[in-house]
Design a protein around this motif. Sequence first.
Motif, PDB file in Angstrom:
ATOM      1  N   SER A  32       0.839  -1.201   0.000  1.00 29.89           N
ATOM      2  CA  SER A  32       0.000   0.000   0.000  1.00 29.89           C
ATOM      3  C   SER A  32       0.871   1.248   0.000  1.00 29.89           C
ATOM      4  O   SER A  32       2.042   1.211   0.392  1.00 29.89           O
ATOM      5  N   GLU A  33       0.266   2.353  -0.412  1.00 28.81           N
ATOM      6  CA  GLU A  33       1.005   3.612  -0.421  1.00 28.81           C
ATOM      7  C   GLU A  33       1.417   3.993   0.994  1.00 28.81           C
ATOM      8  O   GLU A  33       2.505   4.505   1.209  1.00 28.81           O
ATOM      9  N   GLU A  34       0.569   3.714   1.969  1.00 24.65           N
ATOM     10  CA  GLU A  34       0.900   4.017   3.364  1.00 24.65           C
ATOM     11  C   GLU A  34       2.131   3.235   3.811  1.00 24.65           C
ATOM     12  O   GLU A  34       2.996   3.763   4.500  1.00 24.65           O
ATOM     13  N   PHE A  40       9.722   4.489   3.405  1.00 30.09           N
ATOM     14  CA  PHE A  40      10.544   5.594   2.917  1.00 30.09           C
ATOM     15  C   PHE A  40      11.040   6.465   4.069  1.00 30.09           C
ATOM     16  O   PHE A  40      12.228   6.744   4.187  1.00 30.09           O
ATOM     17  N   VAL A  41      10.134   6.881   4.944  1.00 32.92           N
ATOM     18  CA  VAL A  41      10.494   7.747   6.068  1.00 32.92           C
ATOM     19  C   VAL A  41      11.482   7.050   6.994  1.00 32.92           C
ATOM     20  O   VAL A  41      12.455   7.649   7.451  1.00 32.92           O
ATOM     21  N   SER A  59       0.273  11.834   0.179  1.00 39.80           N
ATOM     22  CA  SER A  59       0.690  10.881  -0.849  1.00 39.80           C
ATOM     23  C   SER A  59       2.199  10.683  -0.796  1.00 39.80           C
ATOM     24  O   SER A  59       2.929  11.513  -0.238  1.00 39.80           O
ATOM     25  N   LEU A  60       2.643   9.607  -1.410  1.00 44.94           N
ATOM     26  CA  LEU A  60       4.070   9.321  -1.466  1.00 44.94           C
ATOM     27  C   LEU A  60       4.792  10.408  -2.259  1.00 44.94           C
ATOM     28  O   LEU A  60       5.881  10.843  -1.882  1.00 44.94           O
TER      29      LEU A  60
END
Length: 113
Positions: A32-34, A40-41, A59-60
């Motif tokens: 998922s984008e989440e 990423f973070v 959003s990403l």
Amino acid sequence: MKLQWIQQGKKSVDDYFKELETTLTKIDMHESEESKMARFVSGLRREIQDVVELYAYSSLEKLVHLAIKVESQLSKKTHLKNSHNDGYYLSFWKKKKKSSSKTFPSNFVKDTT
């Protein structure tokens, strides 16, 4: 395994993001984008991560853009700090202070009237 260890390190935010995306594509992992945003973070350098976490992002794409802006700001601050610590300004002001300081005769008495 490689995916678990991807970190920004000395790479730019953009290069780090590209590596993360490439690895996700290579292993054909669909998350998922989440989940991508969290991954990423968590791989960002700490000083960028700390600032990014203070903001809301939906959003990403917006998250990556924010991280790039933070990286740019931190880079400017570091550059400015380093340019002021090169000793030039310090030596300049010491010279100026010595040349502009006035000496008064020892018998100089301050007029109190």
